[in-house]
Design an enzyme around this catalytic site. Structure first.
Site, PDB file in Angstrom:
ATOM      1  N   LEU A  47       0.572  -1.189  -0.079  1.00  0.00           N
ATOM      2  CA  LEU A  47       0.109  -0.034  -0.137  1.00  0.00           C
ATOM      3  C   LEU A  47       0.856   1.317   0.089  1.00  0.00           C
ATOM      4  O   LEU A  47       0.696   2.152   0.890  1.00  0.00           O
ATOM      5  CB  LEU A  47      -1.095  -0.118   1.126  1.00  0.00           C
ATOM      6  CG  LEU A  47      -1.909  -1.089   1.258  1.00  0.00           C
ATOM      7  CD1 LEU A  47      -2.993  -0.956   2.438  1.00  0.00           C
ATOM      8  CD2 LEU A  47      -3.051  -1.020  -0.049  1.00  0.00           C
ATOM      9  N   THR A  86      12.790  -2.665  -5.016  1.00  0.00           N
ATOM     10  CA  THR A  86      11.399  -3.309  -5.039  1.00  0.00           C
ATOM     11  C   THR A  86      11.572  -4.325  -6.214  1.00  0.00           C
ATOM     12  O   THR A  86      11.042  -5.336  -6.105  1.00  0.00           O
ATOM     13  CB  THR A  86      10.404  -2.453  -5.318  1.00  0.00           C
ATOM     14  OG1 THR A  86      10.097  -1.761  -4.046  1.00  0.00           O
ATOM     15  CG2 THR A  86       8.876  -3.112  -5.425  1.00  0.00           C
ATOM     16  N   GLU A  88       9.081  -1.714 -21.852  1.00  0.00           N
ATOM     17  CA  GLU A  88      10.124  -0.555 -21.788  1.00  0.00           C
ATOM     18  C   GLU A  88      11.372  -1.082 -21.600  1.00  0.00           C
ATOM     19  O   GLU A  88      12.414  -0.545 -21.872  1.00  0.00           O
ATOM     20  CB  GLU A  88       9.752   0.273 -20.421  1.00  0.00           C
ATOM     21  CG  GLU A  88       8.620   0.987 -20.497  1.00  0.00           C
ATOM     22  CD  GLU A  88       8.719   2.592 -20.653  1.00  0.00           C
ATOM     23  OE1 GLU A  88       9.918   2.721 -21.016  1.00  0.00           O
ATOM     24  OE2 GLU A  88       7.797   3.421 -20.614  1.00  0.00           O
ATOM     25  N   LYS A 109      13.580  -3.504 -14.481  1.00  0.00           N
ATOM     26  CA  LYS A 109      12.524  -4.386 -14.742  1.00  0.00           C
ATOM     27  C   LYS A 109      13.116  -5.472 -15.640  1.00  0.00           C
ATOM     28  O   LYS A 109      13.041  -6.712 -15.543  1.00  0.00           O
ATOM     29  CB  LYS A 109      11.287  -3.824 -15.466  1.00  0.00           C
ATOM     30  CG  LYS A 109      10.246  -3.096 -14.659  1.00  0.00           C
ATOM     31  CD  LYS A 109       9.525  -3.850 -13.787  1.00  0.00           C
ATOM     32  CE  LYS A 109       8.543  -4.911 -14.340  1.00  0.00           C
ATOM     33  NZ  LYS A 109       7.782  -5.836 -13.354  1.00  0.00           N
ATOM     34  N   ASN A 167       2.029   0.214 -22.649  1.00  0.00           N
ATOM     35  CA  ASN A 167       1.305   1.105 -21.874  1.00  0.00           C
ATOM     36  C   ASN A 167      -0.186   0.836 -21.652  1.00  0.00           C
ATOM     37  O   ASN A 167      -0.926   0.527 -22.668  1.00  0.00           O
ATOM     38  CB  ASN A 167       1.388   2.631 -22.232  1.00  0.00           C
ATOM     39  CG  ASN A 167       2.995   3.226 -22.315  1.00  0.00           C
ATOM     40  OD1 ASN A 167       3.420   3.581 -21.258  1.00  0.00           O
ATOM     41  ND2 ASN A 167       3.295   2.853 -23.397  1.00  0.00           N
ATOM     42  N   ARG A 202       3.344   6.272 -28.840  1.00  0.00           N
ATOM     43  CA  ARG A 202       3.200   5.237 -27.842  1.00  0.00           C
ATOM     44  C   ARG A 202       2.051   4.135 -27.960  1.00  0.00           C
ATOM     45  O   ARG A 202       1.077   4.677 -28.736  1.00  0.00           O
ATOM     46  CB  ARG A 202       3.003   5.763 -26.210  1.00  0.00           C
ATOM     47  CG  ARG A 202       4.008   6.767 -25.809  1.00  0.00           C
ATOM     48  CD  ARG A 202       5.048   6.174 -25.356  1.00  0.00           C
ATOM     49  NE  ARG A 202       6.222   6.844 -24.720  1.00  0.00           N
ATOM     50  CZ  ARG A 202       7.197   7.143 -25.246  1.00  0.00           C
ATOM     51  NH1 ARG A 202       7.520   6.936 -26.402  1.00  0.00           N
ATOM     52  NH2 ARG A 202       8.126   7.755 -24.691  1.00  0.00           N
TER      53      ARG A 202
END
Length: 241
Positions: free
Chosen positions: A39, A102, A129, A155, A180, A215
């Site tokens: 959260l 993360t 990406e 990533k 996206n 995009r």
């Protein structure tokens, strides 16, 4: 089937959980879902409110970088669908540390727990990406990774780590790389809701560079259906754009 979904209080993860528990995706009649989410600023329990009273739903508040909590939470689950990530390019340029922590370390903690608890499948949700920029045409799953931002680099690192656990340890992993996303419940810092809210408030919209960038956009519902197809029928160790 018991599915652990990380980061599912966010935009895409919550869409996936809602779709699973409302029967919008095939083969989900007897599925139980546990959500693990810390959260942060982009996670909102209101995104999960429509299924909060579902008998097959459980929420665990915690960080994927916490090995003890992750190991305890992973136990007993058949599948992990891993959405949890820091995901905003501009934020990663300002401070890359949370992205590495993360996206890379958190993924490694999850992979170790998946091995330890003998999870049947690990679905790693990534991004296009990781391929960088392209002047024309499109990427294939065999295209080299050439990330441009700290976010994309983190990533790409997590993708390679996931695939290495398949090759080294035989863990059943699949990686998805989407373009996206847009749709309901998206955090307003992303470009489509940002443009809409700025314009509704009578403000201006940001222009990147000279405005020549193109995009590709995918509705979050279509993305989640793709993830579920890969969960059920993807080949171990494969990447799916």
């Amino acid at each position: 089937m018991k599915i652990l979904v990380t980061g599912a209080a966010g935009f895409i993860g919550s869409e996936y959980v809602r779709a699973v528990l409302t029967g919008s995706l095939p083969g989900t009649d007897d599925v139980q879902v546990t959500v693990l989410d810390s959260l942060t600023y982009s996670g909102n329990l209101l995104n999960l409110a429509p299924i909060a009273g579902h008998g097959g739903y459980q929420f665990v508040h915690g960080d994927i970088c916490d090995p003890a909590l992750v190991n305890e939470t992973v136990a007993g689950h058949d599948v992990i669908v891993h959405f949890a990530a820091e995901s905003h390019v501009d934020r990663s340029i300002g401070n890359s540390a949370p992205f590495v922590t993360t996206n890379v370390l958190g993924t490694q903690v999850l992979l170790d727990a998946a091995r330890r608890q003998r999870v049947g499948r690990f679905v790693h949700v990534s991004t296009d990406e990781v391929y960088g920029s392209i002047s024309q045409g499109s990427w294939t799953e065999q295209s080299p990774l050439a990330p441009n931002s700290p976010y994309a680099a983190s990533k790409a690192a997590s993708d390679l780590l996931v695939l290495a656990y398949h090759r080294t340890h035989g863990l059943d992993v699949v990686v998805t790389r989407c373009s996206n996303n847009y749709g309901p419940h998206q955090f307003p810092e992303k470009v489509i809701p940002l443009f809409i809210t700025n314009l509704l408030d009578g403000g201006m919209v940001p222009l990147y560079g000279e405005g020549a960038n193109v995009r590709d956009w995918l509705h979050v519902d279509d993305h989640c259906r793709g993830i579920h197809l890969v969960l059920g029928g993807g080949q171990p160790g494969e990447v799916y754009n």
